[in-house]
Design an enzyme around this catalytic site. Sequence first.
Site, PDB file in Angstrom:
ATOM      1  N   PHE A 153       0.718  -1.188   0.019  1.00 40.82           N
ATOM      2  CA  PHE A 153       0.006   0.278   0.074  1.00 40.82           C
ATOM      3  C   PHE A 153       0.723   1.519   0.192  1.00 40.82           C
ATOM      4  O   PHE A 153       0.434   2.304   0.188  1.00 40.82           O
ATOM      5  CB  PHE A 153      -0.784   0.030   1.253  1.00 40.82           C
ATOM      6  CG  PHE A 153      -1.888  -1.079   1.213  1.00 40.82           C
ATOM      7  CD1 PHE A 153      -3.039  -1.192   0.494  1.00 40.82           C
ATOM      8  CD2 PHE A 153      -1.657  -2.227   2.019  1.00 40.82           C
ATOM      9  CE1 PHE A 153      -3.974  -2.218   0.368  1.00 40.82           C
ATOM     10  CE2 PHE A 153      -2.491  -3.467   2.029  1.00 40.82           C
ATOM     11  CZ  PHE A 153      -3.528  -3.322   1.097  1.00 40.82           C
ATOM     12  N   GLU A 156       4.228   6.479  -3.336  1.00 37.21           N
ATOM     13  CA  GLU A 156       5.241   7.059  -4.058  1.00 37.21           C
ATOM     14  C   GLU A 156       5.626   8.433  -3.381  1.00 37.21           C
ATOM     15  O   GLU A 156       4.615   9.180  -3.330  1.00 37.21           O
ATOM     16  CB  GLU A 156       5.389   7.193  -5.810  1.00 37.21           C
ATOM     17  CG  GLU A 156       5.429   5.709  -6.308  1.00 37.21           C
ATOM     18  CD  GLU A 156       5.493   5.672  -7.723  1.00 37.21           C
ATOM     19  OE1 GLU A 156       5.601   6.692  -8.073  1.00 37.21           O
ATOM     20  OE2 GLU A 156       5.293   4.649  -8.216  1.00 37.21           O
ATOM     21  N   LYS A 205      -6.697  -5.264  -1.935  1.00 36.13           N
ATOM     22  CA  LYS A 205      -5.818  -4.124  -2.873  1.00 36.13           C
ATOM     23  C   LYS A 205      -6.502  -3.439  -3.792  1.00 36.13           C
ATOM     24  O   LYS A 205      -6.435  -2.204  -3.866  1.00 36.13           O
ATOM     25  CB  LYS A 205      -4.637  -4.737  -3.311  1.00 36.13           C
ATOM     26  CG  LYS A 205      -3.698  -3.951  -4.075  1.00 36.13           C
ATOM     27  CD  LYS A 205      -3.132  -2.671  -3.526  1.00 36.13           C
ATOM     28  CE  LYS A 205      -2.472  -1.665  -4.341  1.00 36.13           C
ATOM     29  NZ  LYS A 205      -1.723  -0.776  -3.623  1.00 36.13           N
ATOM     30  N   ASN A 209      -7.891   0.616  -3.397  1.00 38.79           N
ATOM     31  CA  ASN A 209      -7.337   1.587  -4.486  1.00 38.79           C
ATOM     32  C   ASN A 209      -8.664   2.121  -5.273  1.00 38.79           C
ATOM     33  O   ASN A 209      -8.603   3.470  -5.509  1.00 38.79           O
ATOM     34  CB  ASN A 209      -6.329   1.042  -5.371  1.00 38.79           C
ATOM     35  CG  ASN A 209      -4.789   1.370  -4.955  1.00 38.79           C
ATOM     36  OD1 ASN A 209      -4.710   1.821  -3.798  1.00 38.79           O
ATOM     37  ND2 ASN A 209      -3.985   0.840  -5.660  1.00 38.79           N
ATOM     38  N   GLY A 254      -9.445  18.636  -8.358  1.00 37.87           N
ATOM     39  CA  GLY A 254      -8.295  18.917  -9.178  1.00 37.87           C
ATOM     40  C   GLY A 254      -8.435  18.129 -10.428  1.00 37.87           C
ATOM     41  O   GLY A 254      -9.483  17.851 -10.978  1.00 37.87           O
ATOM     42  N   GLY A 258      -3.810  10.016 -11.061  1.00 41.99           N
ATOM     43  CA  GLY A 258      -3.101   9.437 -12.369  1.00 41.99           C
ATOM     44  C   GLY A 258      -1.981   8.272 -11.474  1.00 41.99           C
ATOM     45  O   GLY A 258      -2.399   7.921 -10.561  1.00 41.99           O
ATOM     46  N   CYS A 261      -0.709   3.417 -10.430  1.00 43.03           N
ATOM     47  CA  CYS A 261      -1.477   2.628  -9.781  1.00 43.03           C
ATOM     48  C   CYS A 261      -3.081   2.711 -10.002  1.00 43.03           C
ATOM     49  O   CYS A 261      -3.769   1.684 -10.667  1.00 43.03           O
ATOM     50  CB  CYS A 261      -1.355   2.602  -8.417  1.00 43.03           C
ATOM     51  SG  CYS A 261       0.281   1.735  -7.902  1.00 43.03           S
ATOM     52  N   LYS A 321       2.454  13.147  -9.208  1.00 40.90           N
ATOM     53  CA  LYS A 321       2.066  13.936  -7.877  1.00 40.90           C
ATOM     54  C   LYS A 321       3.558  14.564  -7.583  1.00 40.90           C
ATOM     55  O   LYS A 321       4.553  14.089  -8.144  1.00 40.90           O
ATOM     56  CB  LYS A 321       1.707  12.994  -7.026  1.00 40.90           C
ATOM     57  CG  LYS A 321       2.392  11.797  -6.653  1.00 40.90           C
ATOM     58  CD  LYS A 321       1.576  10.978  -5.354  1.00 40.90           C
ATOM     59  CE  LYS A 321       2.197   9.883  -4.889  1.00 40.90           C
ATOM     60  NZ  LYS A 321       1.653   9.313  -3.835  1.00 40.90           N
ATOM     61  N   ARG A 328       4.401   7.738 -15.126  1.00 38.53           N
ATOM     62  CA  ARG A 328       3.400   6.893 -15.847  1.00 38.53           C
ATOM     63  C   ARG A 328       1.780   7.268 -15.427  1.00 38.53           C
ATOM     64  O   ARG A 328       1.430   7.578 -14.258  1.00 38.53           O
ATOM     65  CB  ARG A 328       3.568   5.650 -14.804  1.00 38.53           C
ATOM     66  CG  ARG A 328       4.784   4.854 -15.227  1.00 38.53           C
ATOM     67  CD  ARG A 328       5.075   3.374 -14.721  1.00 38.53           C
ATOM     68  NE  ARG A 328       5.435   3.871 -13.202  1.00 38.53           N
ATOM     69  CZ  ARG A 328       5.637   2.703 -12.595  1.00 38.53           C
ATOM     70  NH1 ARG A 328       5.641   1.312 -12.897  1.00 38.53           N
ATOM     71  NH2 ARG A 328       6.074   2.914 -11.210  1.00 38.53           N
TER      72      ARG A 328
HETATM   73  P1  NAD Z   1       8.103  -1.033 -11.649  1.00 36.09           P
HETATM   74  O1  NAD Z   1       7.888  -1.083 -13.202  1.00 36.09           O
HETATM   75  O2  NAD Z   1       8.870   0.228 -11.039  1.00 36.09           O
HETATM   76  O3  NAD Z   1       9.086  -2.313 -11.439  1.00 36.09           O
HETATM   77  C1  NAD Z   1       8.747  -3.541 -11.884  1.00 36.09           C
HETATM   78  C2  NAD Z   1      10.136  -4.232 -12.122  1.00 36.09           C
HETATM   79  O4  NAD Z   1       9.885  -5.541 -12.330  1.00 36.09           O
HETATM   80  C3  NAD Z   1      10.863  -3.628 -13.372  1.00 36.09           C
HETATM   81  O5  NAD Z   1      12.033  -3.033 -12.827  1.00 36.09           O
HETATM   82  C4  NAD Z   1      11.127  -4.813 -14.172  1.00 36.09           C
HETATM   83  O6  NAD Z   1      12.276  -4.654 -14.888  1.00 36.09           O
HETATM   84  C5  NAD Z   1      11.113  -5.944 -13.447  1.00 36.09           C
HETATM   85  N1  NAD Z   1      10.621  -7.297 -13.582  1.00 36.09           N
HETATM   86  C6  NAD Z   1       9.635  -7.412 -14.623  1.00 36.09           C
HETATM   87  N2  NAD Z   1       9.651  -8.996 -14.985  1.00 36.09           N
HETATM   88  C7  NAD Z   1      10.724  -9.288 -14.326  1.00 36.09           C
HETATM   89  C8  NAD Z   1      11.201 -10.861 -14.405  1.00 36.09           C
HETATM   90  N3  NAD Z   1      10.560 -11.714 -15.020  1.00 36.09           N
HETATM   91  N4  NAD Z   1      12.178 -10.966 -13.652  1.00 36.09           N
HETATM   92  C9  NAD Z   1      12.845 -10.063 -12.805  1.00 36.09           C
HETATM   93  N5  NAD Z   1      12.303  -8.703 -12.995  1.00 36.09           N
HETATM   94  C10 NAD Z   1      11.608  -8.334 -13.794  1.00 36.09           C
HETATM   95  O7  NAD Z   1       6.732  -1.347 -10.888  1.00 36.09           O
HETATM   96  P2  NAD Z   1       6.376  -0.928  -9.552  1.00 36.09           P
HETATM   97  O8  NAD Z   1       5.826   0.583  -9.665  1.00 36.09           O
HETATM   98  O9  NAD Z   1       7.363  -1.370  -8.605  1.00 36.09           O
HETATM   99  O10 NAD Z   1       5.236  -2.008  -9.260  1.00 36.09           O
HETATM  100  C11 NAD Z   1       5.221  -3.113  -8.827  1.00 36.09           C
HETATM  101  C12 NAD Z   1       3.905  -4.034  -8.572  1.00 36.09           C
HETATM  102  O11 NAD Z   1       3.604  -3.195  -7.475  1.00 36.09           O
HETATM  103  C13 NAD Z   1       2.808  -3.585  -9.449  1.00 36.09           C
HETATM  104  O12 NAD Z   1       1.934  -4.587  -9.664  1.00 36.09           O
HETATM  105  C14 NAD Z   1       2.034  -2.407  -8.987  1.00 36.09           C
HETATM  106  O13 NAD Z   1       0.643  -2.340  -9.316  1.00 36.09           O
HETATM  107  C15 NAD Z   1       2.165  -2.752  -7.572  1.00 36.09           C
HETATM  108  N6  NAD Z   1       2.359  -1.383  -6.595  1.00 36.09           N
HETATM  109  C16 NAD Z   1       2.997  -0.410  -6.987  1.00 36.09           C
HETATM  110  C17 NAD Z   1       3.023   0.782  -6.159  1.00 36.09           C
HETATM  111  C18 NAD Z   1       3.700   2.168  -6.660  1.00 36.09           C
HETATM  112  O14 NAD Z   1       3.505   3.074  -5.916  1.00 36.09           O
HETATM  113  N7  NAD Z   1       4.342   2.040  -7.622  1.00 36.09           N
HETATM  114  C19 NAD Z   1       2.152   0.595  -4.902  1.00 36.09           C
HETATM  115  C20 NAD Z   1       1.649  -0.618  -4.558  1.00 36.09           C
HETATM  116  C21 NAD Z   1       1.753  -1.499  -5.401  1.00 36.09           C
END
Ligand code: NAD
Length: 448
Positions: A153, A156, A205, A209, A254, A258, A261, A321, A328
């Site tokens: 949860f 960023e 989750k 969200n 606002g 975006g 997530c 943000k 993204r």
């Molecule tokens: P991200 O794109 O920043 O990172 C994902 C990473 O996984 C990348 O570096 C990619 O190269 C790597 N990857 C993909 N396939 C792979 C494989 N087979 N082997 C090794 N590495 C591999 O994504 P993120 O923002 O960290 O999000 C990851 C997950 O967490 C998503 O499902 C997202 O919805 C969830 N999430 C994200 C946030 C957020 O704020 N970013 C918050 C909560 C949950």
Amino acid sequence: MKNVCMIGTGYVGLVTGTCFAEIGHRVICVDKDKSKIDLLNSGQVPIYEPGIRNLVKKNRAAKRIRFTTSIQEGVEASDIIFIAVNTPPLPDGGADLSFVEACTREVASHAYKYKLLVEKSTVPVQTSNRINQTLSAMSKNRNIVEVASNPEFLREGSAIADFLKPDRIVIGVQSIRAEKMLRELYSKIKAPMVVTDINSAELIKHAANSFLALKISYINAISQICERVGADVSRVAEGMGLDARIGKSFLNAGIGYGGSCFPKDVSAFIKIAEANGYDFSLLKSAEKINNDQRLLVLKKLEQALWTLKGKTIGVLGLAFKPNTDDLRNAPAVDIIRELLARGAAVKAFDPAAAEKMKALFPNIEYVDSPMDAAKGAHGLLLVTEWPEFGRLNLSKLKSVMASPVVVDGRNMFDPLEMAKKGFIYHSIGRPVGARLEENPRPRVKVLS
Ligand code: NAD
């Protein structure tokens, strides 16, 4: 101390992996992107996130975290393996699980003794069934890898604090052994723990969200009514938010939500519902309100400037943000694309995200300060609420602009002050400055 492997070293994998190291575990972070791993091994970090650089440095020095491109190395060294890979949207809105599938296959082929494989990525409910199918088909030893869910949860911009001091920890498990392992893993973190079955954990989750997205779209819908009847949405939100059952957060009208997530999770949840025979019309409306909201600022700008053709527009804020450089699904991307399509020239400023934006829009002008973005501009559009924008010298800002038009997509400025300074000021769901009297109506009074 647990041996933990994080597959996927993006925002979630890097932050959660580093925080697990910080609370004493031995962590190995894996990513298939060699340039990312090389960067981390050279002491740098690939993301902009307050505090992460120092925390990585500290835990690398203490030898509690290391980085590799080899899933095999991570699997062999660990008891608990997290899947933290991306789950981007497919063209139809559903979640693309191909990265989850790919790393599940690899884990299965390298597991020779019991491993707990934990979904950290946001995945549709019942994804664990698919993971189990793949594990059974691929594993050397049936049932050697057990699946659990532990959705993340963190937000960023405040990711480290969110991880170390969360509102709650959710774990979905199918055995006492898995529960015990995850309880031990999180034992240093003081937070309520929801322990449930895997389907419920996965669902929490998307449900959480989507609810937050719904709340944002709700206040944006209210802002539309405010604009039509001359009410002030920030006062309405204040009056609503003081009700403990509603709460103040996520009631800022606002440009809308975006990021990586909310948009994808809402569309994935709509798809999940559809696949299970339920038409989630409530969420479809929230999505539509959000899409409409994004381009509303352009309409306001166009109304103030007659036409955008041939005009120079300063854009304040590009990241989706503040406190991140993540673009993204950032509203600024759609907005700049549309400004260019309507014939405007763009001068953009962001404290962190400009470099990344250059890859998307190499031909717009990037400047080093908000004042430079305003210089010579016919209109200024505030897209991201970086705190420093709230501290701008407004008199100076007005003096450098070609015409004093400000469209504030995040309701950062005070309408009365902007009117007094001589701006033609538009915000979201609040009366235009010119209509405000010298003595504004009283704020919501709280009677105790
Ligand atoms: P991200 O794109 O920043 O990172 C994902 C990473 O996984 C990348 O570096 C990619 O190269 C790597 N990857 C993909 N396939 C792979 C494989 N087979 N082997 C090794 N590495 C591999 O994504 P993120 O923002 O960290 O999000 C990851 C997950 O967490 C998503 O499902 C997202 O919805 C969830 N999430 C994200 C946030 C957020 O704020 N970013 C918050 C909560 C949950």
